[in-house]
Write a protein that holds these residues in place. Structure first.
Motif, PDB file in Angstrom:
ATOM      1  N   GLY A 156       0.812  -1.211   0.000  1.00 57.78           N
ATOM      2  CA  GLY A 156       0.000   0.000   0.000  1.00 57.78           C
ATOM      3  C   GLY A 156       0.846   1.261   0.000  1.00 57.78           C
ATOM      4  O   GLY A 156       0.525   2.240  -0.690  1.00 57.78           O
ATOM      5  N   LEU A 157       1.937   1.254   0.757  1.00 60.53           N
ATOM      6  CA  LEU A 157       2.824   2.422   0.795  1.00 60.53           C
ATOM      7  C   LEU A 157       3.465   2.660  -0.564  1.00 60.53           C
ATOM      8  O   LEU A 157       3.666   3.807  -0.973  1.00 60.53           O
ATOM      9  N   ALA A 158       3.794   1.577  -1.267  1.00 62.38           N
ATOM     10  CA  ALA A 158       4.373   1.712  -2.604  1.00 62.38           C
ATOM     11  C   ALA A 158       3.393   2.383  -3.562  1.00 62.38           C
ATOM     12  O   ALA A 158       3.761   3.268  -4.345  1.00 62.38           O
ATOM     13  N   VAL A 159       2.136   1.975  -3.509  1.00 58.28           N
ATOM     14  CA  VAL A 159       1.113   2.573  -4.367  1.00 58.28           C
ATOM     15  C   VAL A 159       0.877   4.033  -3.989  1.00 58.28           C
ATOM     16  O   VAL A 159       0.731   4.909  -4.851  1.00 58.28           O
ATOM     17  N   LEU A 160       0.848   4.313  -2.694  1.00 55.42           N
ATOM     18  CA  LEU A 160       0.615   5.683  -2.240  1.00 55.42           C
ATOM     19  C   LEU A 160       1.745   6.612  -2.663  1.00 55.42           C
ATOM     20  O   LEU A 160       1.502   7.762  -3.050  1.00 55.42           O
ATOM     21  N   ALA A 161       2.989   6.136  -2.602  1.00 54.08           N
ATOM     22  CA  ALA A 161       4.121   6.980  -2.983  1.00 54.08           C
ATOM     23  C   ALA A 161       4.005   7.423  -4.438  1.00 54.08           C
ATOM     24  O   ALA A 161       4.230   8.603  -4.766  1.00 54.08           O
ATOM     25  N   VAL A 162       3.633   6.504  -5.324  1.00 56.32           N
ATOM     26  CA  VAL A 162       3.488   6.851  -6.738  1.00 56.32           C
ATOM     27  C   VAL A 162       2.242   7.696  -6.958  1.00 56.32           C
ATOM     28  O   VAL A 162       2.273   8.727  -7.642  1.00 56.32           O
ATOM     29  N   GLY A 163       1.118   7.258  -6.384  1.00 56.90           N
ATOM     30  CA  GLY A 163      -0.133   7.974  -6.595  1.00 56.90           C
ATOM     31  C   GLY A 163      -0.097   9.396  -6.069  1.00 56.90           C
ATOM     32  O   GLY A 163      -0.569  10.332  -6.730  1.00 56.90           O
ATOM     33  N   ALA A 164       0.464   9.589  -4.879  1.00 57.81           N
ATOM     34  CA  ALA A 164       0.544  10.930  -4.310  1.00 57.81           C
ATOM     35  C   ALA A 164       1.469  11.821  -5.131  1.00 57.81           C
ATOM     36  O   ALA A 164       1.205  13.013  -5.307  1.00 57.81           O
ATOM     37  N   THR A 165       2.558  11.251  -5.639  1.00 56.33           N
ATOM     38  CA  THR A 165       3.483  12.035  -6.454  1.00 56.33           C
ATOM     39  C   THR A 165       2.813  12.497  -7.742  1.00 56.33           C
ATOM     40  O   THR A 165       2.910  13.676  -8.128  1.00 56.33           O
TER      41      THR A 165
ATOM     42  N   LEU B 227      16.187   5.513  -4.892  1.00 55.60           N
ATOM     43  CA  LEU B 227      15.571   6.750  -4.407  1.00 55.60           C
ATOM     44  C   LEU B 227      14.195   6.979  -5.015  1.00 55.60           C
ATOM     45  O   LEU B 227      13.472   7.875  -4.569  1.00 55.60           O
ATOM     46  N   LEU B 228      13.842   6.209  -6.029  1.00 57.44           N
ATOM     47  CA  LEU B 228      12.540   6.322  -6.671  1.00 57.44           C
ATOM     48  C   LEU B 228      11.601   5.259  -6.108  1.00 57.44           C
ATOM     49  O   LEU B 228      12.047   4.202  -5.633  1.00 57.44           O
ATOM     50  N   PRO B 229      10.286   5.500  -6.142  1.00 53.87           N
ATOM     51  CA  PRO B 229       9.337   4.573  -5.501  1.00 53.87           C
ATOM     52  C   PRO B 229       9.436   3.119  -5.946  1.00 53.87           C
ATOM     53  O   PRO B 229       9.404   2.233  -5.087  1.00 53.87           O
TER      54      PRO B 229
ATOM     55  N   TRP C 199       8.186  10.285  -0.273  1.00 56.83           N
ATOM     56  CA  TRP C 199       7.465  10.517  -1.529  1.00 56.83           C
ATOM     57  C   TRP C 199       5.974  10.718  -1.244  1.00 56.83           C
ATOM     58  O   TRP C 199       5.326  11.591  -1.840  1.00 56.83           O
ATOM     59  N   SER C 200       5.424   9.919  -0.354  1.00 59.98           N
ATOM     60  CA  SER C 200       3.998  10.026  -0.031  1.00 59.98           C
ATOM     61  C   SER C 200       3.684  11.360   0.632  1.00 59.98           C
ATOM     62  O   SER C 200       2.710  12.039   0.263  1.00 59.98           O
ATOM     63  N   VAL C 201       4.497  11.742   1.604  1.00 58.22           N
ATOM     64  CA  VAL C 201       4.254  12.986   2.334  1.00 58.22           C
ATOM     65  C   VAL C 201       4.394  14.193   1.404  1.00 58.22           C
ATOM     66  O   VAL C 201       3.556  15.107   1.413  1.00 58.22           O
ATOM     67  N   LEU C 202       5.445  14.208   0.606  1.00 54.96           N
ATOM     68  CA  LEU C 202       5.639  15.330  -0.309  1.00 54.96           C
ATOM     69  C   LEU C 202       4.518  15.391  -1.347  1.00 54.96           C
ATOM     70  O   LEU C 202       4.037  16.480  -1.697  1.00 54.96           O
ATOM     71  N   GLY C 203       4.099  14.224  -1.839  1.00 59.11           N
ATOM     72  CA  GLY C 203       3.018  14.208  -2.816  1.00 59.11           C
ATOM     73  C   GLY C 203       1.705  14.697  -2.231  1.00 59.11           C
ATOM     74  O   GLY C 203       1.005  15.522  -2.834  1.00 59.11           O
ATOM     75  N   LEU C 204       1.353  14.191  -1.051  1.00 57.93           N
ATOM     76  CA  LEU C 204       0.119  14.642  -0.411  1.00 57.93           C
ATOM     77  C   LEU C 204       0.193  16.121  -0.045  1.00 57.93           C
ATOM     78  O   LEU C 204      -0.804  16.854  -0.147  1.00 57.93           O
ATOM     79  N   GLY C 205       1.384  16.574   0.365  1.00 56.47           N
ATOM     80  CA  GLY C 205       1.552  17.999   0.642  1.00 56.47           C
ATOM     81  C   GLY C 205       1.341  18.837  -0.600  1.00 56.47           C
ATOM     82  O   GLY C 205       0.735  19.924  -0.538  1.00 56.47           O
ATOM     83  N   ALA C 206       1.827  18.343  -1.750  1.00 61.86           N
ATOM     84  CA  ALA C 206       1.625  19.069  -3.009  1.00 61.86           C
ATOM     85  C   ALA C 206       0.149  19.106  -3.388  1.00 61.86           C
ATOM     86  O   ALA C 206      -0.336  20.108  -3.942  1.00 61.86           O
TER      87      ALA C 206
END
Length: 331
Positions: free
Chosen positions: A212-221, A268-270, A299-306
């Motif tokens: 789930g974290l892997a999917v969130l990192a890409v999706g949020a980005t 360094l990439l998801p 990646w998830s935090v930065l993506g959701l922040g964006a």
């Protein structure tokens, strides 16, 4: 007649040029690591008395830049290092001759490479017995299923980010939808990989969380870039993940087998961080999972922040509604 190109002809020229450039970039990103696959500072242990292991270590170091040698006092320490994912294998020198410890769960390709390398370096063609300390599951002895899971996870993340943006969700609603979609995808993927196929053999909930974290990192980005840059942001996010993240993940071999800096950037990439994290939680009881988990979290935090920032900027730049005009009353 005017020789000035029309807007339509400019778009045709741009499309004709852009397609070959993207094709060349994709071929380079995928073919370059495959063509240059070789050990680059691959962590390898050497265990036993210093006097007995000196010759083995010297022969291994003759392959300049291939191995990063770690010294251990005995076999127990070498086994612990393999189980902690500090090294991919270890050469144990004892009275009965050299013995190779491997971990096919970490990488079947690396395990085979170590067998060949140690056999070539063995003095006088001596037989080297191999012991698989952390074996790959019987249902996936070559690691093909785990390797094949990297691309679907990336596609699921891209789809989640794109769908959330296309449905018009913004701000906190978009972030909530991304987290929910990633969590459900992780549960579904764990049910398939662990409960059904049996190719993942670790803690079920840890595997679901990693997926789930892997999917969130890409999706949020993808969603975050779309919130800040519009449609172009979706293309940039998807392009980076597919063109660089996927081929440079090292899932089919190991990051240390890819040419630099592809191996380093890939982690360094998801997709690369996801593959490493999934191996750790599925086969090594979470050993060495902190680094890739933090990478995916960032990646998830930065993506959701964006995503949240894009919604705030959109509210500020949205033109204020004009007050309705009252028709003048007749005198």
């Amino acid at each position: 007649m005017s020789a000035t190109p029309t807007p339509l002809s400019r778009r045709m020229i741009a499309a004709a040029v852009l397609v070959p450039v993207l094709a060349a970039l994709a071929l380079w990103a995928f073919a370059w690591p495959a063509a240059r696959t070789a050990p680059h500072d691959l962590p390898l242990g050497v265990a036993g008395p210093a006097a007995a292991t000196a010759h083995v270590q010297e022969r291994l170091e003759q392959r300049e830049g291939a191995f990063e040698i770690h010294r251990y006092d005995d076999e127990a320490a070498a086994r612990a290092a393999i189980e902690d994912r500090t090294v991919y294998g270890a050469v144990v020198v004892g009275e009965s001759g050299p013995r190779l410890l491997t971990a096919s769960a970490a990488s079947p390709v690396v395990a085979q490479l170590l067998q060949q390398a140690v056999a070539e370096q063995a003095a006088g063609g001596a037989q080297v017995r191999t012991v698989d300390v952390v074996a790959a599951p019987e249902e996936d002895p070559r690691g093909a299923a785990l390797t094949a899971s990297v691309l679907p996870l990336a596609l699921a993340g891209i789809a989640a980010g794109g769908v959330v943006m296309m449905t018009g969700l913004r701000g906190a609603r978009a972030a909530t939808a991304l987290v929910g979609a990633a969590a459900l995808t992780g549960l579904a993927a764990a049910a398939v990989g662990d409960s059904w196929l049996g190719v993942l053999t670790g803690d079920w909930w840890a595997e679901a969380a990693a997926l789930g974290l892997a999917v969130l990192a890409v999706g949020a980005t993808v969603a975050g870039l779309a919130a800040l840059l519009g449609t172009a942001g979706t293309g940039i996010g998807a392009g980076v993940v597919m063109l660089f993240g996927n081929p440079w993940a090292g899932a089919s071999s190991a990051p240390q087998l890819l040419p630099e800096p592809a191996g380093f950037i890939g982690q360094l990439l998801p997709p690369g961080a996801a593959a490493t994290l999934l191996r750790s939680v599925a086969y090594f009881d979470g050993a060495a999972a902190t680094g890739p988990a933090l990478t995916l979290t960032w990646w998830s935090v930065l993506g959701l922040g964006a995503v949240l920032l894009g919604a705030m900027i959109g509210k500020r730049t949205k033109p204020a509604a004009q007050p309705a005009r009252t028709p003048a009353l007749a005198g």
